[in-house]
Design a protein around this motif. Structure first.
Motif, PDB file in Angstrom:
ATOM      1  N   SER A 132      23.295  14.596  37.448  1.00 27.63           N
ATOM      2  CA  SER A 132      22.986  15.135  36.125  1.00 27.63           C
ATOM      3  C   SER A 132      21.483  15.230  35.919  1.00 27.63           C
ATOM      4  CB  SER A 132      23.615  14.273  35.031  1.00 27.63           C
ATOM      5  OG  SER A 132      23.068  12.973  35.061  1.00 27.63           O
ATOM      6  N   CYS A 133      21.117  16.019  34.942  1.00 24.43           N
ATOM      7  CA  CYS A 133      19.725  16.218  34.534  1.00 24.43           C
ATOM      8  C   CYS A 133      19.553  15.622  33.145  1.00 24.43           C
ATOM      9  CB  CYS A 133      19.398  17.703  34.437  1.00 24.43           C
ATOM     10  SG  CYS A 133      19.543  18.587  35.977  1.00 24.43           S
ATOM     11  N   TRP A 186      23.851  24.838  43.348  1.00 18.01           N
ATOM     12  CA  TRP A 186      24.556  23.919  42.453  1.00 18.01           C
ATOM     13  C   TRP A 186      24.581  24.510  41.048  1.00 18.01           C
ATOM     14  CZ3 TRP A 186      24.330  17.974  42.669  1.00 18.01           C
ATOM     15  CH2 TRP A 186      24.654  17.530  43.954  1.00 18.01           C
ATOM     16  N   ASN A 187      25.701  24.329  40.354  1.00 18.20           N
ATOM     17  CA  ASN A 187      25.824  24.745  38.954  1.00 18.20           C
ATOM     18  C   ASN A 187      25.663  23.530  38.055  1.00 18.20           C
ATOM     19  OD1 ASN A 187      26.466  27.641  39.028  1.00 18.20           O
ATOM     20  ND2 ASN A 187      28.227  26.956  40.209  1.00 18.20           N
ATOM     21  N   ILE A 188      24.804  23.666  37.050  1.00 28.22           N
ATOM     22  CA  ILE A 188      24.522  22.588  36.115  1.00 28.22           C
ATOM     23  C   ILE A 188      24.908  23.069  34.712  1.00 28.22           C
ATOM     24  CG2 ILE A 188      22.761  21.023  35.192  1.00 28.22           C
ATOM     25  CD1 ILE A 188      23.174  20.799  38.270  1.00 28.22           C
ATOM     26  N   GLY A 189      25.682  22.265  33.995  1.00 23.70           N
ATOM     27  CA  GLY A 189      26.070  22.599  32.631  1.00 23.70           C
ATOM     28  C   GLY A 189      24.877  22.485  31.692  1.00 23.70           C
ATOM     29  N   HIS A 222      20.252  17.605  42.781  1.00 25.19           N
ATOM     30  CA  HIS A 222      20.560  17.623  44.215  1.00 25.19           C
ATOM     31  C   HIS A 222      19.302  17.404  45.062  1.00 25.19           C
ATOM     32  CE1 HIS A 222      21.586  20.207  47.935  1.00 25.19           C
ATOM     33  NE2 HIS A 222      22.100  19.011  48.131  1.00 25.19           N
ATOM     34  N   LYS A 223      18.393  18.351  45.023  1.00 24.02           N
ATOM     35  CA  LYS A 223      17.175  18.269  45.856  1.00 24.02           C
ATOM     36  C   LYS A 223      15.921  18.581  45.046  1.00 24.02           C
ATOM     37  CE  LYS A 223      19.139  18.054  50.136  1.00 24.02           C
ATOM     38  NZ  LYS A 223      18.797  17.332  51.312  1.00 24.02           N
ATOM     39  N   GLY A 224      16.033  18.546  43.716  1.00 25.62           N
ATOM     40  CA  GLY A 224      14.863  18.747  42.873  1.00 25.62           C
ATOM     41  C   GLY A 224      14.436  20.184  42.693  1.00 25.62           C
ATOM     42  N   GLY A 225      15.320  21.122  42.972  1.00 23.89           N
ATOM     43  CA  GLY A 225      14.984  22.537  42.817  1.00 23.89           C
ATOM     44  C   GLY A 225      14.627  22.893  41.383  1.00 23.89           C
ATOM     45  N   PRO A 226      13.799  23.927  41.192  1.00 28.79           N
ATOM     46  CA  PRO A 226      13.370  24.336  39.855  1.00 28.79           C
ATOM     47  C   PRO A 226      14.468  25.113  39.120  1.00 28.79           C
ATOM     48  CG  PRO A 226      12.436  25.817  41.488  1.00 28.79           C
ATOM     49  CD  PRO A 226      13.191  24.742  42.250  1.00 28.79           C
ATOM     50  N   LEU A 227      15.187  24.443  38.249  1.00 27.75           N
ATOM     51  CA  LEU A 227      16.288  25.091  37.528  1.00 27.75           C
ATOM     52  C   LEU A 227      15.814  26.268  36.698  1.00 27.75           C
ATOM     53  CD1 LEU A 227      18.327  21.945  36.455  1.00 27.75           C
ATOM     54  CD2 LEU A 227      18.857  23.574  38.278  1.00 27.75           C
TER      55      LEU A 227
END
Length: 103
Positions: A86-87, A70-73, A48-53
């Motif tokens: 996606s990442c 945002w939720n990332i699988g 989304h905005k490059g946040g540190p997952l």
């Protein structure tokens, strides 16, 4: 053919947390550990905005980005609908209590 690099003992990654790997090129990689001791690896950058997952909250097989929720699988690197993106994922494995990353 995969080249596996030893990262750390599994116990060095907190359950429901992460550890960052800083390769020489390509950006940081976050290695996540679930409550069931499964491990997953992806770029440490929300689509989304490059946040540190790596600073997000791990729940089940997902991580929530700390910036905008945002939720990332963790298993596929995809944003959970209705979000889109996606990442990049990386292969990771645990053998004899040690975490390895495919480089």
């Amino acid at each position: 053919m995969n080249n596996w690099k030893l990262i750390c003992p599994l116990e060095d990654i907190p359950q429901l947390g992460s550890r960052i790997v800083r390769p020489a090129t390509g950006g940081d990689i976050a290695i996540f550990r679930t409550s069931d001791d499964e491990v997953f690896a992806m770029h440490d950058k929300c689509p989304h905005k490059g946040g540190p997952l790596s600073q997000g909250i791990v729940h089940g097989k997902r991580v929530t980005c700390p910036l905008h929720g945002w939720n990332i699988g963790l298993d596929d690197g995809h944003a959970v609908a209705p979000d889109v993106g996606s990442c990049t994922k990386f292969q990771v494995k645990v053998e004899a209590g040690q975490v390895y990353l495919s480089v």
